[in-house]
Write an enzyme that holds these catalytic residues in place. Structure first.
Site, PDB file in Angstrom:
ATOM      1  N   HIS A  80       7.001  -5.899  11.185  1.00 13.64           N
ATOM      2  CA  HIS A  80       6.327  -4.595  11.200  1.00 13.64           C
ATOM      3  C   HIS A  80       5.988  -4.183  12.637  1.00 13.64           C
ATOM      4  O   HIS A  80       4.843  -3.919  12.991  1.00 13.64           O
ATOM      5  CB  HIS A  80       5.053  -4.677  10.323  1.00 13.64           C
ATOM      6  CG  HIS A  80       4.460  -3.346   9.964  1.00 13.64           C
ATOM      7  ND1 HIS A  80       3.555  -2.705  10.781  1.00 13.64           N
ATOM      8  CD2 HIS A  80       4.614  -2.547   8.889  1.00 13.64           C
ATOM      9  CE1 HIS A  80       3.181  -1.565  10.209  1.00 13.64           C
ATOM     10  NE2 HIS A  80       3.813  -1.443   9.059  1.00 13.64           N
ATOM     11  N   ASP A 107      -0.076  -4.674   7.355  1.00 10.41           N
ATOM     12  CA  ASP A 107      -0.921  -3.506   7.552  1.00 10.41           C
ATOM     13  C   ASP A 107      -2.388  -3.841   7.345  1.00 10.41           C
ATOM     14  O   ASP A 107      -3.013  -3.480   6.347  1.00 10.41           O
ATOM     15  CB  ASP A 107      -0.449  -2.331   6.682  1.00 10.41           C
ATOM     16  CG  ASP A 107       0.844  -1.751   7.213  1.00 10.41           C
ATOM     17  OD1 ASP A 107       1.680  -2.548   7.707  1.00 10.41           O
ATOM     18  OD2 ASP A 107       1.025  -0.520   7.171  1.00 10.41           O
ATOM     19  N   ASP A 161       5.916   4.398   4.875  1.00 11.03           N
ATOM     20  CA  ASP A 161       6.901   3.451   5.405  1.00 11.03           C
ATOM     21  C   ASP A 161       7.119   2.253   4.479  1.00 11.03           C
ATOM     22  O   ASP A 161       8.138   1.577   4.568  1.00 11.03           O
ATOM     23  CB  ASP A 161       6.538   2.989   6.837  1.00 11.03           C
ATOM     24  CG  ASP A 161       5.122   2.465   6.995  1.00 11.03           C
ATOM     25  OD1 ASP A 161       4.276   2.791   6.147  1.00 11.03           O
ATOM     26  OD2 ASP A 161       4.867   1.732   7.979  1.00 11.03           O
ATOM     27  N   HIS A 162       6.184   2.032   3.534  1.00 12.77           N
ATOM     28  CA  HIS A 162       6.302   0.862   2.650  1.00 12.77           C
ATOM     29  C   HIS A 162       6.824   1.207   1.261  1.00 12.77           C
ATOM     30  O   HIS A 162       7.037   0.320   0.440  1.00 12.77           O
ATOM     31  CB  HIS A 162       4.939   0.173   2.524  1.00 12.77           C
ATOM     32  CG  HIS A 162       4.475  -0.385   3.828  1.00 12.77           C
ATOM     33  ND1 HIS A 162       4.513  -1.726   4.114  1.00 12.77           N
ATOM     34  CD2 HIS A 162       4.027   0.244   4.953  1.00 12.77           C
ATOM     35  CE1 HIS A 162       4.080  -1.911   5.349  1.00 12.77           C
ATOM     36  NE2 HIS A 162       3.781  -0.732   5.888  1.00 12.77           N
ATOM     37  N   HIS A 179       0.841  -1.197   0.000  1.00 12.68           N
ATOM     38  CA  HIS A 179       0.000   0.000   0.000  1.00 12.68           C
ATOM     39  C   HIS A 179       0.874   1.243   0.000  1.00 12.68           C
ATOM     40  O   HIS A 179       2.098   1.152   0.098  1.00 12.68           O
ATOM     41  CB  HIS A 179      -0.984  -0.003   1.177  1.00 12.68           C
ATOM     42  CG  HIS A 179      -0.344   0.073   2.537  1.00 12.68           C
ATOM     43  ND1 HIS A 179       0.627  -0.814   2.972  1.00 12.68           N
ATOM     44  CD2 HIS A 179      -0.556   0.938   3.574  1.00 12.68           C
ATOM     45  CE1 HIS A 179       0.974  -0.502   4.203  1.00 12.68           C
ATOM     46  NE2 HIS A 179       0.278   0.560   4.590  1.00 12.68           N
ATOM     47  N   HIS A 229       1.284   3.785   2.033  1.00 13.85           N
ATOM     48  CA  HIS A 229       1.807   4.475   3.225  1.00 13.85           C
ATOM     49  C   HIS A 229       3.318   4.592   3.078  1.00 13.85           C
ATOM     50  O   HIS A 229       3.988   3.657   2.629  1.00 13.85           O
ATOM     51  CB  HIS A 229       1.474   3.692   4.503  1.00 13.85           C
ATOM     52  CG  HIS A 229       0.164   4.112   5.114  1.00 13.85           C
ATOM     53  ND1 HIS A 229      -0.582   3.300   5.928  1.00 13.85           N
ATOM     54  CD2 HIS A 229      -0.514   5.292   5.033  1.00 13.85           C
ATOM     55  CE1 HIS A 229      -1.679   3.949   6.316  1.00 13.85           C
ATOM     56  NE2 HIS A 229      -1.652   5.150   5.777  1.00 13.85           N
ATOM     57  N   HIS A 238      -7.255  -2.043   5.980  1.00 12.15           N
ATOM     58  CA  HIS A 238      -6.362  -1.041   6.565  1.00 12.15           C
ATOM     59  C   HIS A 238      -6.963   0.341   6.312  1.00 12.15           C
ATOM     60  O   HIS A 238      -8.081   0.440   5.829  1.00 12.15           O
ATOM     61  CB  HIS A 238      -4.980  -1.212   5.912  1.00 12.15           C
ATOM     62  CG  HIS A 238      -3.868  -0.457   6.571  1.00 12.15           C
ATOM     63  ND1 HIS A 238      -3.686  -0.408   7.930  1.00 12.15           N
ATOM     64  CD2 HIS A 238      -2.849   0.273   6.036  1.00 12.15           C
ATOM     65  CE1 HIS A 238      -2.620   0.325   8.201  1.00 12.15           C
ATOM     66  NE2 HIS A 238      -2.100   0.756   7.065  1.00 12.15           N
TER      67      HIS A 238
END
Ligand SMILES: [Zn+2]
Ligand SMILES: [Zn+2]
Length: 305
Positions: free
Chosen positions: A268, A210, A64-65, A60, A62, A139
Protein backbone atom coordinates in the site's frame (compact mmCIF):
# COMPACT_ATOMS: atom_id res chain seq x y z
CA UNK A 1 0.08 -21.37 1.95
CA UNK A 2 0.82 -18.91 -0.78
CA UNK A 3 0.26 -15.16 -0.95
CA UNK A 4 0.08 -13.33 -4.26
CA UNK A 5 0.00 -9.54 -4.27
CA UNK A 6 -2.36 -8.35 -7.00
CA UNK A 7 -2.02 -4.66 -6.28
CA UNK A 8 0.25 -2.69 -3.98
CA UNK A 9 -0.44 1.00 -4.60
CA UNK A 10 -2.45 3.31 -2.39
CA UNK A 11 -5.04 5.81 -3.58
CA UNK A 12 -4.41 5.64 -7.31
CA UNK A 13 -2.82 3.08 -9.63
CA UNK A 14 0.53 3.73 -11.27
CA UNK A 15 1.97 2.13 -14.41
CA UNK A 16 3.64 -0.45 -12.16
CA UNK A 17 1.28 -0.81 -9.28
CA UNK A 18 -2.43 -1.65 -9.24
CA UNK A 19 -4.71 -0.87 -6.31
CA UNK A 20 -4.68 -3.01 -3.15
CA UNK A 21 -5.63 -6.65 -3.42
CA UNK A 22 -4.00 -9.76 -2.02
CA UNK A 23 -4.83 -13.37 -2.79
CA UNK A 24 -4.04 -16.03 -0.22
CA UNK A 25 -4.26 -19.64 -1.32
CA UNK A 26 -4.52 -22.30 1.34
CA UNK A 27 -5.12 -25.87 0.17
CA UNK A 28 -8.36 -25.71 -1.84
CA UNK A 29 -9.53 -22.32 -0.61
CA UNK A 30 -8.64 -18.87 -1.80
CA UNK A 31 -9.07 -15.68 0.21
CA UNK A 32 -9.02 -12.27 -1.41
CA UNK A 33 -8.13 -9.39 0.89
CA UNK A 34 -9.42 -6.16 -0.64
CA UNK A 35 -10.35 -5.78 -4.26
CA UNK A 36 -8.98 -2.62 -5.83
CA UNK A 37 -9.70 -1.62 -9.40
CA UNK A 38 -8.21 -4.09 -11.84
CA UNK A 39 -7.81 -6.90 -9.29
CA UNK A 40 -9.37 -9.40 -11.68
CA UNK A 41 -6.87 -8.50 -14.39
CA UNK A 42 -4.00 -9.26 -12.02
CA UNK A 43 -5.88 -12.36 -10.90
CA UNK A 44 -5.76 -13.69 -14.46
CA UNK A 45 -2.17 -12.63 -14.91
CA UNK A 46 -1.23 -14.64 -11.83
CA UNK A 47 -3.04 -17.67 -13.28
CA UNK A 48 -5.30 -17.93 -10.27
CA UNK A 49 -8.53 -19.86 -10.58
CA UNK A 50 -11.80 -18.02 -9.95
CA UNK A 51 -13.42 -21.29 -8.89
CA UNK A 52 -11.20 -21.55 -5.81
CA UNK A 53 -12.24 -18.17 -4.48
CA UNK A 54 -14.21 -18.70 -1.29
CA UNK A 55 -13.76 -15.55 0.77
CA UNK A 56 -13.53 -11.86 -0.10
CA UNK A 57 -12.53 -9.69 2.86
CA UNK A 58 -12.77 -5.93 2.43
CA UNK A 59 -10.91 -3.78 4.94
CA UNK A 60 -12.92 -0.61 4.38
CA UNK A 61 -15.00 1.34 1.91
CA UNK A 62 -12.36 3.66 0.48
CA UNK A 63 -12.48 3.39 -3.28
CA UNK A 64 -8.96 2.09 -3.73
CA UNK A 65 -9.92 -1.08 -1.80
CA UNK A 66 -13.28 -1.82 -3.36
CA UNK A 67 -13.58 -0.51 -6.91
CA UNK A 68 -12.62 -3.90 -8.35
CA UNK A 69 -15.31 -5.82 -6.51
CA UNK A 70 -18.28 -5.44 -8.88
CA UNK A 71 -16.21 -6.32 -11.93
CA UNK A 72 -14.89 -9.42 -10.20
CA UNK A 73 -18.36 -10.52 -9.05
CA UNK A 74 -19.68 -10.07 -12.60
CA UNK A 75 -16.82 -12.09 -14.03
CA UNK A 76 -17.60 -14.89 -11.58
CA UNK A 77 -21.15 -14.87 -12.92
CA UNK A 78 -19.87 -15.05 -16.50
CA UNK A 79 -17.65 -17.96 -15.47
CA UNK A 80 -20.91 -19.68 -14.43
CA UNK A 81 -19.93 -19.94 -10.83
CA UNK A 82 -22.24 -22.01 -8.66
CA UNK A 83 -20.25 -22.25 -5.41
CA UNK A 84 -21.33 -19.77 -2.73
CA UNK A 85 -19.06 -16.86 -1.90
CA UNK A 86 -18.70 -15.17 1.47
CA UNK A 87 -18.00 -11.45 1.44
CA UNK A 88 -16.83 -9.84 4.66
CA UNK A 89 -16.48 -6.12 5.30
CA UNK A 90 -17.81 -3.06 7.09
CA UNK A 91 -21.49 -2.24 7.43
CA UNK A 92 -22.69 -0.85 4.10
CA UNK A 93 -20.87 -3.37 1.94
CA UNK A 94 -23.97 -5.43 1.26
CA UNK A 95 -25.95 -2.34 0.27
CA UNK A 96 -23.11 -1.20 -1.98
CA UNK A 97 -23.14 -4.48 -3.89
CA UNK A 98 -26.93 -4.65 -4.05
CA UNK A 99 -27.26 -1.09 -5.31
CA UNK A 100 -24.65 -1.76 -8.00
CA UNK A 101 -26.51 -4.87 -9.00
CA UNK A 102 -29.74 -2.90 -9.31
CA UNK A 103 -28.18 -0.17 -11.44
CA UNK A 104 -26.31 -2.63 -13.60
CA UNK A 105 -29.35 -4.92 -13.86
CA UNK A 106 -27.25 -7.89 -13.09
CA UNK A 107 -28.12 -11.06 -11.23
CA UNK A 108 -25.76 -13.61 -9.74
CA UNK A 109 -26.67 -17.26 -9.96
CA UNK A 110 -24.32 -18.10 -7.11
CA UNK A 111 -25.12 -17.29 -3.49
CA UNK A 112 -23.37 -14.35 -1.88
CA UNK A 113 -23.28 -14.48 1.87
CA UNK A 114 -22.43 -11.16 3.52
CA UNK A 115 -20.85 -10.78 6.93
CA UNK A 116 -20.89 -7.12 7.95
CA UNK A 117 -18.53 -6.02 10.69
CA UNK A 118 -19.47 -3.45 13.31
CA UNK A 119 -17.81 -4.56 16.55
CA UNK A 120 -14.32 -3.75 17.75
CA UNK A 121 -13.27 -7.38 17.52
CA UNK A 122 -15.02 -10.46 16.27
CA UNK A 123 -14.50 -14.00 15.19
CA UNK A 124 -15.80 -14.01 11.63
CA UNK A 125 -15.50 -17.73 11.10
CA UNK A 126 -14.52 -20.72 13.21
CA UNK A 127 -14.23 -23.88 11.15
CA UNK A 128 -12.51 -27.21 11.57
CA UNK A 129 -9.24 -26.08 9.95
CA UNK A 130 -8.92 -22.37 10.54
CA UNK A 131 -10.51 -19.29 11.99
CA UNK A 132 -10.79 -15.74 10.76
CA UNK A 133 -10.72 -12.81 13.15
CA UNK A 134 -11.46 -9.17 12.38
CA UNK A 135 -10.62 -6.11 14.46
CA UNK A 136 -11.30 -2.41 14.09
CA UNK A 137 -8.28 -0.33 13.12
CA UNK A 138 -7.65 3.41 13.33
CA UNK A 139 -8.35 5.08 9.98
CA UNK A 140 -10.57 7.86 8.65
CA UNK A 141 -13.60 5.58 8.37
CA UNK A 142 -14.52 2.15 9.82
CA UNK A 143 -11.64 -0.14 8.82
CA UNK A 144 -10.89 -3.71 9.79
CA UNK A 145 -7.76 -5.78 9.91
CA UNK A 146 -7.92 -9.55 9.57
CA UNK A 147 -6.10 -12.58 10.90
CA UNK A 148 -6.30 -16.01 9.34
CA UNK A 149 -5.36 -18.54 11.99
CA UNK A 150 -4.87 -22.21 11.29
CA UNK A 151 -5.81 -24.60 14.06
CA UNK A 152 -3.06 -26.64 15.66
CA UNK A 153 -2.72 -30.18 14.40
CA UNK A 154 -2.15 -33.13 16.71
CA UNK A 155 1.27 -34.79 16.55
CA UNK A 156 1.95 -37.47 13.98
CA UNK A 157 0.81 -40.98 14.87
CA UNK A 158 3.72 -43.41 15.24
CA UNK A 159 2.39 -46.71 13.91
CA UNK A 160 5.52 -48.66 14.85
CA UNK A 161 5.44 -47.42 18.45
CA UNK A 162 1.76 -48.37 18.71
CA UNK A 163 2.43 -51.87 17.39
CA UNK A 164 5.34 -52.34 19.79
CA UNK A 165 3.07 -51.41 22.68
CA UNK A 166 0.70 -54.15 21.50
CA UNK A 167 -2.05 -51.98 20.02
CA UNK A 168 -3.72 -53.96 17.22
CA UNK A 169 -4.16 -51.96 14.01
CA UNK A 170 -7.77 -50.92 13.58
CA UNK A 171 -10.18 -48.62 15.41
CA UNK A 172 -7.93 -48.24 18.49
CA UNK A 173 -5.43 -46.34 16.30
CA UNK A 174 -8.12 -43.75 15.64
CA UNK A 175 -8.95 -43.42 19.34
CA UNK A 176 -5.29 -42.74 20.15
CA UNK A 177 -5.01 -40.31 17.24
CA UNK A 178 -7.92 -38.39 18.73
CA UNK A 179 -5.96 -37.94 21.93
CA UNK A 180 -7.70 -40.58 24.08
CA UNK A 181 -6.16 -43.51 25.98
CA UNK A 182 -7.07 -47.09 25.10
CA UNK A 183 -7.14 -50.25 27.22
CA UNK A 184 -5.81 -53.38 25.55
CA UNK A 185 -7.25 -56.89 26.02
CA UNK A 186 -4.64 -57.68 28.71
CA UNK A 187 -5.57 -54.57 30.69
CA UNK A 188 -2.57 -52.46 29.62
CA UNK A 189 -3.44 -48.80 29.19
CA UNK A 190 -1.76 -46.99 26.27
CA UNK A 191 -1.78 -43.22 26.48
CA UNK A 192 -1.85 -40.97 23.38
CA UNK A 193 1.44 -39.27 24.28
CA UNK A 194 3.17 -42.66 23.94
CA UNK A 195 2.31 -42.84 20.24
CA UNK A 196 1.86 -39.21 19.13
CA UNK A 197 4.67 -36.81 18.24
CA UNK A 198 4.76 -33.15 19.26
CA UNK A 199 1.62 -31.26 18.34
CA UNK A 200 2.05 -29.04 15.31
CA UNK A 201 1.10 -25.39 15.64
CA UNK A 202 -0.93 -23.87 12.79
CA UNK A 203 0.21 -20.78 10.94
CA UNK A 204 -1.08 -17.26 11.31
CA UNK A 205 -1.25 -14.51 8.71
CA UNK A 206 -2.43 -10.98 9.47
CA UNK A 207 -3.57 -8.35 6.97
CA UNK A 208 -3.45 -4.83 8.36
CA UNK A 209 -4.02 -1.95 6.02
CA UNK A 210 -5.07 1.66 6.21
CA UNK A 211 -4.45 2.50 9.81
CA UNK A 212 -2.36 4.35 12.31
CA UNK A 213 -0.39 1.96 14.48
CA UNK A 214 -2.83 0.75 17.14
CA UNK A 215 -3.20 -1.98 19.78
CA UNK A 216 -5.67 -3.87 17.57
CA UNK A 217 -3.09 -4.17 14.80
CA UNK A 218 -0.68 -5.67 17.33
CA UNK A 219 -3.37 -8.03 18.63
CA UNK A 220 -4.27 -9.34 15.18
CA UNK A 221 -0.61 -9.76 14.27
CA UNK A 222 0.29 -11.51 17.54
CA UNK A 223 2.96 -14.11 16.78
CA UNK A 224 2.03 -14.01 13.09
CA UNK A 225 4.16 -16.12 10.79
CA UNK A 226 3.61 -13.37 8.25
CA UNK A 227 2.27 -9.87 8.78
CA UNK A 228 1.16 -7.86 5.77
CA UNK A 229 1.11 -4.23 6.88
CA UNK A 230 0.53 -1.01 5.04
CA UNK A 231 3.36 1.43 4.74
CA UNK A 232 1.84 4.21 2.74
CA UNK A 233 4.63 6.60 3.61
CA UNK A 234 8.30 6.63 4.48
CA UNK A 235 9.89 8.63 7.26
CA UNK A 236 10.03 11.70 5.02
CA UNK A 237 6.23 11.94 5.10
CA UNK A 238 5.59 10.92 8.71
CA UNK A 239 3.44 14.00 9.31
CA UNK A 240 1.28 13.18 6.34
CA UNK A 241 0.86 9.64 7.67
CA UNK A 242 -0.53 11.07 10.90
CA UNK A 243 -2.80 13.47 9.07
CA UNK A 244 -4.22 10.88 6.66
CA UNK A 245 -4.31 8.12 9.27
CA UNK A 246 -1.81 5.83 7.63
CA UNK A 247 1.41 4.20 8.80
CA UNK A 248 5.05 4.78 7.96
CA UNK A 249 7.69 2.13 7.33
CA UNK A 250 9.00 2.44 10.87
CA UNK A 251 5.53 2.31 12.41
CA UNK A 252 4.74 -0.89 10.50
CA UNK A 253 8.02 -2.36 11.73
CA UNK A 254 7.15 -1.38 15.27
CA UNK A 255 3.79 -3.17 15.06
CA UNK A 256 5.57 -6.28 13.79
CA UNK A 257 8.08 -6.08 16.63
CA UNK A 258 5.47 -5.54 19.35
CA UNK A 259 3.38 -8.40 17.99
CA UNK A 260 6.31 -10.80 17.86
CA UNK A 261 5.65 -11.46 14.17
CA UNK A 262 8.20 -13.55 12.33
CA UNK A 263 8.09 -11.76 9.03
CA UNK A 264 6.79 -8.44 7.73
CA UNK A 265 5.71 -7.59 4.20
CA UNK A 266 5.05 -3.93 3.45
CA UNK A 267 2.43 -2.85 0.91
CA UNK A 268 0.00 0.00 0.00
CA UNK A 269 2.68 2.44 -1.08
CA UNK A 270 1.97 6.02 -1.98
CA UNK A 271 2.31 6.52 -5.77
CA UNK A 272 5.04 9.04 -4.93
CA UNK A 273 7.50 6.26 -4.11
CA UNK A 274 9.38 4.62 -6.93
CA UNK A 275 12.32 3.32 -4.90
CA UNK A 276 10.75 0.71 -2.62
CA UNK A 277 14.13 -0.56 -1.46
CA UNK A 278 14.55 2.71 0.42
CA UNK A 279 11.28 2.02 2.25
CA UNK A 280 12.36 -1.54 3.02
CA UNK A 281 15.62 -0.33 4.51
CA UNK A 282 13.85 2.13 6.78
CA UNK A 283 11.69 -0.65 8.23
CA UNK A 284 14.59 -3.10 8.40
CA UNK A 285 16.38 -0.80 10.84
CA UNK A 286 13.64 -1.68 13.35
CA UNK A 287 12.58 -5.21 12.42
CA UNK A 288 14.87 -7.97 11.12
CA UNK A 289 12.79 -9.67 8.45
CA UNK A 290 11.14 -7.21 6.05
CA UNK A 291 10.11 -7.50 2.42
CA UNK A 292 8.34 -5.07 0.14
CA UNK A 293 5.43 -6.33 -1.92
CA UNK A 294 5.32 -5.60 -5.62
CA UNK A 295 2.50 -6.50 -7.98
CA UNK A 296 2.38 -10.24 -8.68
CA UNK A 297 5.11 -10.98 -6.15
CA UNK A 298 4.51 -14.22 -4.29
CA UNK A 299 5.33 -15.28 -0.76
CA UNK A 300 5.25 -18.90 0.35
CA UNK A 301 4.65 -20.07 3.89
CA UNK A 302 6.07 -23.48 4.71
CA UNK A 303 3.44 -26.14 5.36
CA UNK A 304 3.03 -27.45 8.88
CA UNK A 305 5.44 -30.44 8.99
ZN1 LIG B 1 -6.03 2.61 0.91
ZN1 LIG C 1 -8.27 4.13 3.29
Amino acid sequence: MRLVFLGTSSATPTPRRFLPSLALIRLGDMFLFDCGEGAQIRFRRANLKFSRLRWILISHMHGDHITGLMGLLMSLQMAERVEPLTIVGPVGLREYVQANRRFLRTEFAYDTDFIELSRDFESVYDGPEYLIEAGRLDHRLPTYGFALIEKDKPGRFDVEAAKELGVPSGPLFGVLQNGESVTLADGTVVRPEQVLGEHRPGRRVAYITDTRPCPMAVRLAQNADLLVHESTFGLDLAEEAKLKKHSTTVEAAEVARLAGAKRLVLTHFSPRYVDLEMLRREAAEHFPCVDVATDLKEFELEPVP
